[in-house]
Write a protein that holds these residues in place. Structure first.
Motif, PDB file in Angstrom:
ATOM      1  N   SER A 225      -4.108  29.535  23.942  1.00 32.23           N
ATOM      2  CA  SER A 225      -5.416  28.864  23.889  1.00 32.23           C
ATOM      3  C   SER A 225      -5.362  27.498  23.218  1.00 32.23           C
ATOM      4  N   SER A 226      -4.322  27.234  22.427  1.00 28.10           N
ATOM      5  CA  SER A 226      -4.183  25.930  21.770  1.00 28.10           C
ATOM      6  C   SER A 226      -3.506  24.894  22.663  1.00 28.10           C
ATOM      7  N   ASN A 227      -3.083  25.316  23.848  1.00 28.53           N
ATOM      8  CA  ASN A 227      -2.426  24.427  24.796  1.00 28.53           C
ATOM      9  C   ASN A 227      -3.459  23.944  25.812  1.00 28.53           C
ATOM     10  N   ASP A 228      -3.918  22.714  25.656  1.00 30.48           N
ATOM     11  CA  ASP A 228      -4.995  22.186  26.505  1.00 30.48           C
ATOM     12  C   ASP A 228      -4.626  22.199  27.983  1.00 30.48           C
ATOM     13  N   ASP A 229      -3.387  21.895  28.294  1.00 25.74           N
ATOM     14  CA  ASP A 229      -2.971  21.864  29.696  1.00 25.74           C
ATOM     15  C   ASP A 229      -3.023  23.260  30.321  1.00 25.74           C
ATOM     16  N   GLU A 230      -2.553  24.260  29.562  1.00 26.46           N
ATOM     17  CA  GLU A 230      -2.593  25.632  30.070  1.00 26.46           C
ATOM     18  C   GLU A 230      -4.038  26.088  30.279  1.00 26.46           C
ATOM     19  N   MET A 231      -4.896  25.779  29.315  1.00 27.48           N
ATOM     20  CA  MET A 231      -6.294  26.204  29.408  1.00 27.48           C
ATOM     21  C   MET A 231      -6.999  25.508  30.580  1.00 27.48           C
ATOM     22  N   LYS A 232      -6.705  24.244  30.779  1.00 29.21           N
ATOM     23  CA  LYS A 232      -7.315  23.520  31.899  1.00 29.21           C
ATOM     24  C   LYS A 232      -6.836  24.103  33.228  1.00 29.21           C
ATOM     25  N   GLN A 235      -8.795  27.316  34.415  1.00 30.41           N
ATOM     26  CA  GLN A 235     -10.244  27.298  34.640  1.00 30.41           C
ATOM     27  C   GLN A 235     -10.596  28.059  35.912  1.00 30.41           C
ATOM     28  N   ILE A 253     -14.459  27.839  24.396  1.00 33.25           N
ATOM     29  CA  ILE A 253     -13.139  27.519  24.940  1.00 33.25           C
ATOM     30  C   ILE A 253     -12.727  28.523  26.023  1.00 33.25           C
TER      31      ILE A 253
END
Length: 348
Positions: A225-232, A235, A253
């Motif tokens: 969850s702290s990895n913005d690219d993974e979370m994006k 989606q 988030i």
């Protein structure tokens, strides 16, 4: 009936041995010798009065597995020697619309908790499963599938049903896309139940530290969850998210990870969460919901499902005199993933 258990004598005190009496059998009661009792994080909250309203002395424990010792005159379902279980509640009005709908946990008059509840007949405070015996109304006693390892069944009565119920209610099946936020006592059972239902399962964690465990438990993917690219990249990837985080946290988030009409179900935190951004909810008709254990019929269904699919929690067995140390470790998340008390370690 005289029995013995471990109780908190006052707020903040350690649990120590405690002698007390169980009620005489009523006609619809089942008397149970407790063999194993799971240790739930809510036990710790109740002992320390974190939620307010705790009375003392308090014997915790609502994940109970045992053998029937005797039954009341009107009991039809159970007999001496049967292997049975008791979960988070031991009574309800059994006459309101929610009880009629097999949702006793939402009884309009209030369910009676296995401990720290008020007996509907005599008004006494109920005492839980950190003890040698318990007396329970027949309708709230559950059957245990014979093929399951009894030493690992107890946590199913809380962690098991708490995660099974929302998966069941939101229709998880083969092909469903499920994310589980947090991999602790609740989270690991959410993973196991969802995998057994045929879902594609992703664990969401703050770091990579539990990725290996997630894979071993059957998860297909792991998301940091702290990895913005993974979370994006994730989606709109999930139909259901089971949020097991037990502290105040930011839901916003996670909501973008839901597909249209997806649901994030809170089963961990009891109390406030961070301010929620409604944009992802509005733009995808997504929703945030909560879920509380399950009714007796659904809990029996869960036990049968676990029997059919050999779903069991990962447990560490302890003796009753190790309970205070177990609480300290539980606060530090130093357990993979549930403690179970061997009640044979408690002398009569």
């Amino acid at each position: 009936m005289k029995t013995v258990g471990y109780a908190a004598k006052s707020q903040g005190s350690e649990l120590t041995e405690f002698s007390f009496e169980r009620r005489d059998l009523r006609n619809n009661d089942v008397e149970i010798e407790i063999l194993y009792c799971g240790v739930c994080h809510s036990d710790l909250h109740a002992v320390r009065n974190d939620w307010g309203g705790s009375d003392y002395p308090l014997v915790p424990g609502h994940e109970i597995v045992g053998k029937v010792l005797s039954v009341g005159n009107d009991v039809k379902k159970y007999k001496q020697g049967d292997t049975v279980a008791v979960g988070c509640m031991v009574d309800s009005c059994k006459s309101c619309d929610q009880c009629d709908n097999d949702e006793e946990q939402f009884c309009r008059e209030g369910m009676v908790g296995t401990y720290a509840g008020k007996d509907r007949v005599n008004g006494d405070m109920t005492q839980g499963g950190y003890s040698k015996h318990v007396v329970v109304r027949e309708e709230f006693v559950l059957s245990v599938p014979q093929n399951l390892d009894l030493s690992r069944v107890a946590p199913l009565l809380c962690a098991g049903i708490t995660t099974y119920s929302p998966l069941h209610k939101w229709g998880v099946k083969k092909g469903s896309r499920v994310a589980v936020v947090g991999l602790g006592g609740l989270g690991h059972m959410a993973v196991k139940n969802a995998v057994a239902m045929g879902a594609t399962v992703t664990v969401v964690g703050r770091s990579e530290s539990k990725k290996e465990d997630a894979v071993k438990l059957g998860a297909d993917h792991y998301l940091v969850s702290s990895n913005d690219d993974e979370m994006k990249g994730a989606q709109s990837a999930f139909d259901v998210i089971i949020d097991t985080v037990p502290v105040k946290h930011d839901l916003s988030i996670y909501t973008p990870l839901l597909d249209v009409d997806g649901t994030l179900v809170i089963v961990g935190q009891v109390g406030p969460v961070d301010e929620v951004n409604t944009v992802p909810l509005l733009m995808g008709r997504r929703r945030i919901a909560g879920s509380l254990i399950g009714g007796i019929a659904e809990t029996q269904q869960m036990l049968d499902f676990c029997g059919e699919n050999n779903v069991l929690p990962e447990c560490e067995m302890i003796n009753i005199d190790e309970i205070n140390t177990a609480y300290e470790r539980m606060e530090k998340s130093d357990v993979r993933y549930r403690f179970v008390i061997d009640m044979a370690s408690l002398s009569d």
